[in-house]
Write an enzyme that holds these catalytic residues in place. Sequence first.
Site, PDB file in Angstrom:
ATOM      1  N   SER A 121       0.796  -1.232   0.000  1.00 44.16           N
ATOM      2  CA  SER A 121       0.000   0.000   0.000  1.00 44.16           C
ATOM      3  C   SER A 121       0.824   1.275   0.000  1.00 44.16           C
ATOM      4  CB  SER A 121      -0.964   0.011   1.191  1.00 44.16           C
ATOM      5  OG  SER A 121      -2.076  -0.818   0.933  1.00 44.16           O
ATOM      6  N   LYS A 126       0.089   3.784  -2.674  1.00 46.03           N
ATOM      7  CA  LYS A 126      -0.891   4.867  -2.583  1.00 46.03           C
ATOM      8  C   LYS A 126      -0.241   6.241  -2.423  1.00 46.03           C
ATOM      9  CE  LYS A 126      -4.603   1.880  -0.863  1.00 46.03           C
ATOM     10  NZ  LYS A 126      -3.991   0.598  -0.488  1.00 46.03           N
ATOM     11  N   SER A 186      -6.099   3.402   4.036  1.00 46.10           N
ATOM     12  CA  SER A 186      -5.461   2.622   2.968  1.00 46.10           C
ATOM     13  C   SER A 186      -6.485   1.745   2.264  1.00 46.10           C
ATOM     14  CB  SER A 186      -4.319   1.759   3.531  1.00 46.10           C
ATOM     15  OG  SER A 186      -3.450   1.339   2.510  1.00 46.10           O
TER      16      SER A 186
END
Length: 385
Positions: A50, A53, A110
């Site tokens: 993640s 992101k 997230s």
Amino acid sequence: MTFLRRLALVLLVSFAGLAQSLANPILVVDRATLEVLYAEDAGQPWHPASLTKLMTAYVVFEELAKGTVTLETPVRISRNAFNQAPSKSGLPVDSAVSLKDALYILVVKSANDIAVAIAETVGGNEANFVAMMNNAAQRMGLSATHYVNPHGLHDPAQVTSARDLAIVGLYIEQSFPQYMPMFATGVVNLGKARLESNNGLLEGFVGTNGMKTGYVCASGLNIVATADRNGRRLMAVVLGGSSARDRNERAAGLMLDALAGRLRPTGQSVLALANATGVQPVDMRPRICGKEAKAYVAAQEAAFPMGLKDQPTYLSDEIMLSEYTAVDLGRIRTGIALPRPRPAHIPTVSAGSTVESAAIEDVLRPGIPVGGLNIAFPRPRPSDL
């Protein structure tokens, strides 16, 4: 020596050998000067999870600067977005939030469904948005980085390095400081849901102001952490942790080492760090979720027990988490037109360009042109006189 003591010694040596052979990528950077304070395997290809992101957010910030979208643009949860694996926002199909709220949920929770919904809203479709991410990576000189999706759920071809992740974080802070409070937020309230960050430094390490955590089996537990403390502006990148405790405590410990002067300036800019070439990304799945997991976790705990039960911790501060309230705009399938799909994205750097041919000085300086704005490459702050 008794049999049990010999066995314990053998296990300790085995665990220590495993930990040594599986050294995690680590990078510590002075954000004021861009100087590397410590680096270990910082150019090793790694799956970002993640931490992807960070680039998803950066691309949105560019589009906000261009004016192609606004913070009020509605972001709808399509069926495709809803079908993503957790972590998720909990929003149903066809519900919507503003782009500002979506960014907070993306960064703090997230949420993978929100990542796809943002990509579809800003890029017209997910594939076009991913092309925009890869184009930005090329313009930044991220030679170890390639994106396949906007959320970081595992794909063997989704890869980066600690060095590249640090540069993305530096770009965000320097080019779009107005959005940095998103990365310092610990909780997003959405209806009755309380969406919490996994960045343990936000509630346990004074001065923490970002940025992002990530986890999939193939990457282990990753973090890019930033803190301003005692007049210093620091960033720590830790990849491949065996647990949230492991990665969070290591990041905090590294920044404490820098504050105490135990990490000396190397004289090397993070921009000059080299990424490894011809090397495959490490697959942590066997050690995190597979048959080697028990031994790997034991080795990591033996080598670094900070934060374990009855052990000291670097995360001893008591900090009230910053909270943000997002608003569910409800279902918008009918009656409200969504932003029209954007034309197919045309990269400004050819796919075949190398870091040399798309040199930092030529492509990134004076900066990434955004809607008439001149967004400068991360640069050292002027020294105090």
